[in-house]
Motif scaffolding. Sequence first.
Motif, short mmCIF file in Angstrom:
data_model
loop_
_atom_site.label_atom_id
_atom_site.label_comp_id
_atom_site.label_asym_id
_atom_site.label_seq_id
_atom_site.Cartn_x
_atom_site.Cartn_y
_atom_site.Cartn_z
N SER A 132 0.79 -1.23 0.00
CA SER A 132 0.00 0.00 0.00
C SER A 132 0.83 1.28 0.00
N ASP A 133 2.13 1.19 0.26
CA ASP A 133 2.99 2.38 0.22
C ASP A 133 3.37 2.64 -1.24
N ASP A 134 2.39 3.08 -2.00
CA ASP A 134 2.46 3.17 -3.45
C ASP A 134 2.40 4.64 -3.86
N TRP A 135 3.57 5.25 -4.06
CA TRP A 135 3.61 6.66 -4.42
C TRP A 135 3.11 6.90 -5.83
N LEU A 136 3.33 5.96 -6.73
CA LEU A 136 3.04 6.15 -8.14
C LEU A 136 1.54 6.25 -8.40
N ASN A 137 0.77 5.26 -7.98
CA ASN A 137 -0.65 5.26 -8.30
C ASN A 137 -1.43 6.29 -7.51
N ILE A 138 -0.99 6.58 -6.28
CA ILE A 138 -1.64 7.66 -5.53
C ILE A 138 -1.50 8.97 -6.27
N TYR A 139 -0.33 9.22 -6.82
CA TYR A 139 -0.09 10.44 -7.58
C TYR A 139 -0.95 10.48 -8.84
N LEU A 140 -1.02 9.36 -9.54
CA LEU A 140 -1.73 9.33 -10.82
C LEU A 140 -3.25 9.26 -10.67
N ASP A 141 -3.74 9.02 -9.47
CA ASP A 141 -5.18 8.99 -9.28
C ASP A 141 -5.85 10.32 -9.58
N ASN A 142 -5.06 11.38 -9.67
CA ASN A 142 -5.62 12.70 -9.99
C ASN A 142 -5.86 12.89 -11.48
N TYR A 143 -5.47 11.90 -12.31
CA TYR A 143 -5.59 12.05 -13.76
C TYR A 143 -6.78 11.24 -14.26
N GLN A 144 -7.60 11.87 -15.12
CA GLN A 144 -8.77 11.21 -15.70
C GLN A 144 -8.37 10.44 -16.94
N MET A 145 -8.78 9.19 -17.01
CA MET A 145 -8.37 8.35 -18.13
C MET A 145 -9.10 8.71 -19.42
N HIS A 146 -10.43 8.81 -19.36
CA HIS A 146 -11.20 9.11 -20.55
C HIS A 146 -12.54 9.70 -20.14
N GLU A 147 -13.29 10.20 -21.09
CA GLU A 147 -14.48 10.97 -20.77
C GLU A 147 -15.77 10.17 -20.85
N ASP A 148 -15.86 9.22 -21.77
CA ASP A 148 -17.15 8.60 -22.04
C ASP A 148 -16.97 7.10 -22.30
N ARG A 149 -17.15 6.28 -21.26
CA ARG A 149 -16.96 4.85 -21.41
C ARG A 149 -17.96 4.24 -22.38
N ASP A 150 -19.20 4.75 -22.39
CA ASP A 150 -20.22 4.18 -23.26
C ASP A 150 -19.93 4.37 -24.74
N ASN A 151 -19.11 5.35 -25.06
CA ASN A 151 -18.71 5.56 -26.45
C ASN A 151 -17.31 5.03 -26.71
N PHE A 152 -16.98 3.95 -26.01
CA PHE A 152 -15.71 3.24 -26.20
C PHE A 152 -14.51 4.07 -25.81
N GLN A 153 -14.72 5.03 -24.92
CA GLN A 153 -13.63 5.71 -24.24
C GLN A 153 -12.80 6.62 -25.14
N LYS A 154 -12.67 7.85 -24.70
CA LYS A 154 -11.73 8.77 -25.31
C LYS A 154 -10.48 8.73 -24.45
N TYR A 155 -9.39 8.17 -24.99
CA TYR A 155 -8.19 7.97 -24.20
C TYR A 155 -7.50 9.29 -23.90
N ASP A 156 -7.05 9.43 -22.67
CA ASP A 156 -6.33 10.62 -22.25
C ASP A 156 -5.02 10.16 -21.63
N GLN A 157 -3.98 10.00 -22.48
CA GLN A 157 -2.69 9.47 -22.04
C GLN A 157 -2.88 8.19 -21.24
N ILE A 158 -3.40 7.16 -21.94
CA ILE A 158 -3.74 5.92 -21.24
C ILE A 158 -2.55 5.35 -20.49
N SER A 159 -1.34 5.55 -21.04
CA SER A 159 -0.17 5.02 -20.35
C SER A 159 0.07 5.73 -19.03
#
Length: 339
Positions: A132-159
């Motif tokens: 649980s001492d995970d600095w990487l994913n805690i930091y990245l949790d502030n980033y939105q992956m995509h806007e609309d899952r129902d329309n097959f997702q608009k990727y926003d720097q998926i990596s």
Amino acid sequence: MGINIVGQIERINGKELSYGDFAERYLAKNQPVVIISDLTEDWRAMEDWVSENGRPNLHFFATHFGKSRVQVADCDTREYTDQKRLEMSVTEFVEQWTNKNSIEESVLYLKDWHFVKEYPDYTAYQTPKLFSDDWLNIYLDNYQMHEDRDNFQKYDQISCSDYRFVYMGGKGSWTPLHADVFRSYSWSANVCGKKRWLFLPPPQSHLVYDRYMKNCVYDIFGEVNETKFPGFKKTTWLECIQEPGEIIFVPSGWHHQVYNLEDTISINHNWLNAYNLSWVWDLLWKDYKDTEESIEDIRDICDDFEAICQRNLAANTGACITCLDLIDSYLSFPDLSQR
């Protein structure tokens, strides 16, 4: 050419292991371990994702997550340094898996599915306290992956969305030899199915590369060119079989190759913290200097040579720009060029 397996990965009961002991024995010493206790038994994934016969509940995935667009590896086709990647919906993947009726058809392996980011309201599992001492994913949790899952997702720097993944593959699916992205730690839990892991200790890493340290052996059980990889015959490997419900800790810089011995679903996280941050930085700094040198001849004609270097670094290492910002912030360097 056969490989020389000299030992097995240590196995330990996770409920008898405190975080302090885990950090001292495995994080600080950068040693792999299989955790064999029932840390996963109360996960929702163990109920929803597994059929009564212990195999993946593919109908559940197609029904509840079928529209998700995912990356699927064709395990029988090499493309450059990795397996050929296909993009399809989860429903399409399930249909191809369940309808496979010929040994000539390719073995497919769903990889790197950003499930947690995509379905934040569905709590499939809880990260074990040991990880649980995970600095990487805690930091990245502030980033939105995509806007609309129902329309097959608009990727926003998926990596960059996060480094929490779901993997799904049938018996015979596999992952070629590699070390995890930017020397991060990783942990992998089998929701169902069984895996075989082969590990190479970091002091031997150079033995699986060519003389220029650019190209790595692809398949340790395939035909390895002794002229191109003269050191490979000197390698010694550690092995383990990971059973359903077990979790394996993969330390920084350990090359490994993995096989699914049964139809398998696993949950995988990459992460970093104080114990491996310096190793991550050292790798990124080396790769940054290599990137800078490789495009030095265009420096004078670039408006922002530094930005191009850092973007190329991100593409080459798999570390997104926000990850580099994270490491910079922890090490108090304003940017990679100022070290």
